[in-house]
Structure formats: structure tokens, C-alpha cells
Design an enzyme around this catalytic site. Structure first.
Site, PDB file in Angstrom:
ATOM      1  N   HIS A 220       0.879  -1.190   0.000  1.00  0.00           N
ATOM      2  CA  HIS A 220       0.000   0.000   0.000  1.00  0.00           C
ATOM      3  C   HIS A 220       0.914   1.238   0.000  1.00  0.00           C
ATOM      4  O   HIS A 220       1.713   1.409  -0.917  1.00  0.00           O
ATOM      5  CB  HIS A 220      -0.935  -0.102   1.205  1.00  0.00           C
ATOM      6  N   HIS A 259      -2.208  -2.539 -10.049  1.00  0.00           N
ATOM      7  CA  HIS A 259      -3.247  -1.936  -9.216  1.00  0.00           C
ATOM      8  C   HIS A 259      -4.458  -2.839  -9.179  1.00  0.00           C
ATOM      9  O   HIS A 259      -4.773  -3.496 -10.178  1.00  0.00           O
ATOM     10  CB  HIS A 259      -3.651  -0.555  -9.749  1.00  0.00           C
ATOM     11  N   ASP A 310       2.349   5.508  -6.779  1.00  0.00           N
ATOM     12  CA  ASP A 310       3.556   5.537  -5.955  1.00  0.00           C
ATOM     13  C   ASP A 310       4.851   5.578  -6.748  1.00  0.00           C
ATOM     14  O   ASP A 310       5.892   5.973  -6.224  1.00  0.00           O
ATOM     15  CB  ASP A 310       3.570   4.317  -5.021  1.00  0.00           C
TER      16      ASP A 310
HETATM   17  C1  LIG Z   1      -1.193  -3.330  -5.977  1.00  0.00           C
HETATM   18  C2  LIG Z   1      -1.207  -4.837  -5.917  1.00  0.00           C
HETATM   19  C3  LIG Z   1      -1.109  -5.270  -4.452  1.00  0.00           C
HETATM   20  C4  LIG Z   1      -2.532  -5.330  -6.497  1.00  0.00           C
HETATM   21  O1  LIG Z   1      -2.540  -6.664  -6.257  1.00  0.00           O
HETATM   22  P1  LIG Z   1      -3.682  -7.669  -6.771  1.00  0.00           P
HETATM   23  O2  LIG Z   1      -4.849  -6.974  -7.336  1.00  0.00           O
HETATM   24  O3  LIG Z   1      -3.916  -8.601  -5.651  1.00  0.00           O
HETATM   25  O4  LIG Z   1      -2.966  -8.373  -7.964  1.00  0.00           O
HETATM   26  P2  LIG Z   1      -2.082  -9.658  -7.835  1.00  0.00           P
HETATM   27  O5  LIG Z   1      -1.049  -9.449  -6.802  1.00  0.00           O
HETATM   28  O6  LIG Z   1      -3.026 -10.815  -7.671  1.00  0.00           O
HETATM   29  O7  LIG Z   1      -1.406  -9.692  -9.252  1.00  0.00           O
HETATM   30  C5  LIG Z   1      -2.020 -10.217 -10.448  1.00  0.00           C
HETATM   31  C6  LIG Z   1      -0.896 -10.652 -11.354  1.00  0.00           C
HETATM   32  O8  LIG Z   1      -0.094  -9.537 -11.729  1.00  0.00           O
HETATM   33  C7  LIG Z   1       1.226  -9.683 -11.198  1.00  0.00           C
HETATM   34  N1  LIG Z   1       1.616  -8.429 -10.603  1.00  0.00           N
HETATM   35  C8  LIG Z   1       0.819  -7.511 -10.041  1.00  0.00           C
HETATM   36  N2  LIG Z   1       1.532  -6.489  -9.611  1.00  0.00           N
HETATM   37  C9  LIG Z   1       2.806  -6.773  -9.893  1.00  0.00           C
HETATM   38  C10 LIG Z   1       3.991  -6.093  -9.683  1.00  0.00           C
HETATM   39  N3  LIG Z   1       4.011  -4.905  -9.082  1.00  0.00           N
HETATM   40  N4  LIG Z   1       5.142  -6.647 -10.096  1.00  0.00           N
HETATM   41  C11 LIG Z   1       5.131  -7.844 -10.701  1.00  0.00           C
HETATM   42  N5  LIG Z   1       4.025  -8.537 -10.941  1.00  0.00           N
HETATM   43  C12 LIG Z   1       2.876  -8.005 -10.530  1.00  0.00           C
HETATM   44  C13 LIG Z   1       1.127 -10.765 -10.131  1.00  0.00           C
HETATM   45  O9  LIG Z   1       2.342 -11.417  -9.922  1.00  0.00           O
HETATM   46  C14 LIG Z   1       0.065 -11.645 -10.707  1.00  0.00           C
HETATM   47  O10 LIG Z   1       0.628 -12.423 -11.737  1.00  0.00           O
HETATM   48  P3  LIG Z   1       0.245 -13.951 -11.918  1.00  0.00           P
HETATM   49  O11 LIG Z   1      -1.213 -13.937 -12.235  1.00  0.00           O
HETATM   50  O12 LIG Z   1       1.121 -14.393 -13.024  1.00  0.00           O
HETATM   51  O13 LIG Z   1       0.543 -14.597 -10.596  1.00  0.00           O
HETATM   52  C15 LIG Z   1      -0.045  -5.428  -6.725  1.00  0.00           C
HETATM   53  O14 LIG Z   1      -0.119  -4.968  -8.041  1.00  0.00           O
HETATM   54  C16 LIG Z   1       1.290  -5.103  -6.105  1.00  0.00           C
HETATM   55  O15 LIG Z   1       1.732  -5.803  -5.185  1.00  0.00           O
HETATM   56  N6  LIG Z   1       1.976  -4.017  -6.576  1.00  0.00           N
HETATM   57  C17 LIG Z   1       3.228  -3.607  -6.001  1.00  0.00           C
HETATM   58  C18 LIG Z   1       2.996  -2.794  -4.741  1.00  0.00           C
HETATM   59  C19 LIG Z   1       2.454  -1.428  -5.053  1.00  0.00           C
HETATM   60  O16 LIG Z   1       2.916  -0.728  -5.926  1.00  0.00           O
HETATM   61  N7  LIG Z   1       1.459  -1.029  -4.264  1.00  0.00           N
HETATM   62  C20 LIG Z   1       0.843   0.269  -4.378  1.00  0.00           C
HETATM   63  C21 LIG Z   1      -0.526   0.146  -4.959  1.00  0.00           C
HETATM   64  S1  LIG Z   1      -1.224   1.739  -5.288  1.00  0.00           S
END
Ligand SMILES: CC(C)(COP(=O)(O)OP(=O)(O)OC[C@H]1O[C@@H](n2cnc3c(N)ncnc32)[C@H](O)[C@@H]1OP(=O)(O)O)[C@@H](O)C(=O)NCCC(=O)NCCS
Length: 379
Positions: A220, A259, A310
Site C-alpha cells: 500500500h 493496481h 507511488d
Molecule cells: C497493488 C497490488 C497489491 C494489487 O494486487 P492484486 O490486485 O492482488 O494483484 P495480484 O497481486 O493478484 O497480481 C495479479 C498478477 O499480476 C502480477 N503483478 C501484479 N503487480 C505486480 C507487480 N508490481 N510486479 C510484478 N508482478 C505483478 C502478479 O504477480 C500476478 O501475476 P500472476 O497472475 O502471473 O501470478 C499489486 O499490483 C502489487 O503488489 N503491486 C506492487 C505494490 C504497489 O505498488 N502497491 C501500491 C498500490 S497503489
């Protein structure tokens, strides 16, 4: 959709008139106003007024509102004493949560959740957080906190309280816009935490303390700091491919990308990218922006993932000379206005938020007396 989607993805859990996110089209509106209009022309306090009162302020209303907030911009001695007592290595987000909790305990309206009390408390929170963050940072460095100057805008005063020097207009505008962009974003994890706490009729400070805790995690608010750490680790544009290939092959998350709601570009990132570019040009230090751009392009090519709010915020805050450890507290300062708006919305029309779990454990087990159980070494 099942009734227990992992991570509550896609579940609507509250009604809110505060903001609307169109994840497919990459649009964000605060009370019906497009973020592109607000971030291009408005200020943080103007957007805050809009969020809290439902309308954009007239010139006079804005001056009065800013005056009221400025009056509250001070560090109560009780909070300063607690910040001074914290061990030197306490992380700024922990210190911030502690400060909000103490503020709640000494607030004149503690124990009251009516509309007027909530507005007063909300004003005190938004105004005090920047002072507390700057004071804790200086104490951590062995320096004395700098008194707020209530004649300055919140963004200008924050930068001055950090360094003791008057910031330039470009930096103030950039920080102000970043706070406007961080202000509100629907039922994100920290706002949800705030609403859950508020729904127990706990008070606004208790809810915001929960919000600070939820925001601190790297998935987050912590992502802006982690994105900067990653850029520092990559170091130069020629290392981008190798770094990302290795990280992605090892299933590491690339901070500042992806996201839950947006499928395409996060509209807030559009502004932060532009600001990072402009600040780099203005200050003659475009290296972080250029590196960020290379990472962004590579992530789109390799993974089809767009950057979120971010990612370029890291580059913007680096250009402003903000210490890394304060990136996420700054997110909290901006978002505190949104948290307060959600708490007030929750208090206005409350029902305890209490979902259920789907039980997946064992059932109908026989109780065995303690000395008759088989030895099991817990590892
Ligand atoms: C924001 C976030 C938590 C959303 O998560 P989510 O909706 O649960 O999506 P998931 O984590 O299930 O990801 C879906 C797919 O995209 C990939 N993915 C998503 N964000 C990714 C990232 N930042 N880097 C690499 N791969 C990513 C996942 O590995 C997953 O791939 P798969 O289906 O092959 O396993 C996630 O994108 C993330 O962890 N981002 C990095 C942290 C971040 O920037 N947070 C600030 C958000 S505003």
C-alpha cells in the site's frame, strides 16, 4: 463472483459519495470532479474542502478554511514529549501512528462522534500530522523541531519545518499537488481499516491510527519508499533489463506497478510523471526521472503492467530532497483528509462492519485430556 473473493477483490463493501474510480477507463473523480481538472488547477486544501463539504469553496470560504486549518497547525506538548521519548530507530510511520493516538487522547472532543466534533478533530489531524512528521524527523537526527509558521501553506510549511529553509514555489506546488493526488481513493486498504474502526463508534483518531498502520505496508503506501529503493538499487538505465528480468523470474513484485482497480494508466501517475519530468528539468537533475521512465517502459513491455501513483511519486519526492523514510508519512499526510472524510461518512450513517469468514478448518474433533495427548514438538 463468489461471496468470499480473496482479498475482497471486486466486492462492493460500502456506499460513498466521496470519490469514483473507473478502473477500466483510468478515471478518478472527487465528488464528481475529474482528478485531471483538480490536480491541474486546484490545491490540496481546495480538494480537502470539496471532500469534506461536498462543494468547491468560494474564494472567501477557502481563505476562512485555510485559516482555521492553519490555527490548528501546532504540535501539542504532550505529543512532542512522546516523540522525544521514542527510541531513535523507531520508524516514522510507527511514530506517526503513536502521535495520532496520543493526539486523540488529549483532544478536547475525545469521546464525541457528532458531526461538529468530527469536523474539529479532522481539522486538527490534517494540520498536526505534518508538524509531527517533521518534528520526529528532526529529533531522529538529533536536531530540535522547528515551530510551524501558520502564515504559510501546509506544503510550504512542511518543507520549511524539515530543513529550516524557505522552499521555492516549484517545490511547494509539487508537494501540494502530490498531497491532492494522495487525498482520496475509495475503499483502499487503509481507508477500509478506518471505516471498520469507525463503524464500532470508536472515534476519528482511533480510526486514523488504524489507517496509518494499514498504509505502512509495502503493498500500500509503503510502495513509494520501496519504489525509490528499487530505483537506487537498479542504479542506471543499462541495468534495468537485467534487474527486472531477474526480479520477475523470481516472482518478485515490482514496487509502484500494478493496481487492484486500474486496468490501464492510473490517472494520478499521469500527473506525477509530468511533475517528475518538470522538476528534473527545473533542478537540472533528471537522472531519477529518466531511470523511472526506462523502468516504466520495460515493465509495460515485459509484463504489460502500468505504474501506479507511488512510482513517479518516488522520483518527485527525491527531486524535492525529501528523505526516503518520509515518503510514506507524506502519503499519510495527504490521505488523512480522505480518511477523515470516510470516518465522518461512516459515523453519519453507521452500521457495524462485521463480515464473516468461510470456515475451512477441521470439524467435530474429540477433546483429549492434556496428559493423554501424543507428544508433538512444535517447530
Ligand atoms: C497493488 C497490488 C497489491 C494489487 O494486487 P492484486 O490486485 O492482488 O494483484 P495480484 O497481486 O493478484 O497480481 C495479479 C498478477 O499480476 C502480477 N503483478 C501484479 N503487480 C505486480 C507487480 N508490481 N510486479 C510484478 N508482478 C505483478 C502478479 O504477480 C500476478 O501475476 P500472476 O497472475 O502471473 O501470478 C499489486 O499490483 C502489487 O503488489 N503491486 C506492487 C505494490 C504497489 O505498488 N502497491 C501500491 C498500490 S497503489
Amino acid at each position: 463472483m463468489t461471496d468470499s473473493e480473496k482479498g475482497l477483490a471486486g466486492i462492493t463493501a460500502a456506499d460513498s459519495a466521496l470519490s469514483f474510480i473507473d478502473g477500466e477507463e483510468g478515471r478518478l473523480f472527487y465528488r464528481g470532479y475529474d482528478i485531471h481538472a483538480l490536480a491541474g488547477q486546484g490545491s490540496f486544501t481546495e480538494a480537502l474542502y470539496l471532500l469534506w463539504y461536498g462543494e468547491l469553496p468560494t474564494r472567501t470560504a477557502l481563505v476562512v478554511f485555510e485559516g482555521l486549518l492553519a490555527q490548528e497547525r501546532r504540535l501539542p506538548p504532550e505529543v512532542e514529549a512522546v516523540l522525544r521519548a521514542l527510541p531513535g530507530d523507531v520508524l516514522p510511520m510507527s511514530a506517526l501512528g503513536t502521535a495520532v493516538s496520543v493526539l486523540g487522547g488529549i483532544d478536547d472532543d475525545a469521546g464525541y462522534n457528532n458531526e461538529e466534533a468530527d469536523f474539529r478533530k479532522a481539522g486538527r489531524i490534517v494540520s498536526t500530522l505534518p508538524v509531527a512528521v517533521a518534528a520526529h524527523h528532526r529529533l531522529h537526527l538529533g536536531l530540535q523541531p522547528i515551530e510551524p509558521d501558520q502564515n504559510l501553506s501546509l506544503a510550504a510549511d512542511f518543507l520549511r519545518m524539515l530543513t529550516g529553509e524557505m522552499p521555492d514555489d516549484i517545490s511547494v506546488k509539487a508537494l501540494d499537488t502530490s498531497m491532492l493526488l494522495y487525498l482520496e481513493h475509495g475503499l483502499n486498504a487503509s481507508t477500509f481499516a478506518c471505516r471498520v474502526v469507525a463503524s464500532t463508534l470508536a472515534d476519528l483518531h482511533a480510526a486514523v491510527t488504524a489507517g496509518v498502520a494499514a498504509l505502512s505496508g509495502p503493498l500500500h503506501g509503503g510502495a513509494n519508499e520501496q519504489a525509490m529503493r528499487m530505483l537506487d538499487e537498479i542504479g542506471s538505465i543499462d541495468q534495468v533489463d537485467e534487474y527486472l528480468d531477474h526480479a520477475l523470474a523470481n516472482k518478485h513484485k515490482i514496487m509502484g506497478f500494478g493496481h487492484r482497480v486500474y486496468r490501464g494508466e492510473d490517472p494520478r501517475a499521469t500527473h506525477l510523471r509530468r511533475m517528475a519530468d518538470e522538476l528534473g528539468a527545473a533542478f537540472g537533475s533528471s537522472a531519477t526521472y529518466k531511470l523511472s521512465r526506462a523502468v516504466e517502459i520495460a515493465m509495460l513491455e515485459k509484463k504489460g503492467l502500468h505504474c501506479n501513483v507511488d512510482f513517479y511519486c518516488a522520483s518527485v519526492y527525491r527531486s524535492l530532497g525529501i528523505p526516503l523514510a518520509l515518503f510514506t508519512p507524506l502519503f499519510a499526510i495527504g490521505r488523512s483528509g480522505g480518511w477523515a472524510a470516510h470516518v465522518m461518512e461512516q459515523h453519519r450513517d453507521n452500521r457495524l462492519i462485521r463480515p464473516r469468514t468461510r470456515y475451512t478448518g477441521e470439524s467435530a474433533r474429540q477433546y483429549i485430556q492434556t496428559d493423554q495427548r501424543n507428544d508433538r514438538i512444535l517447530e
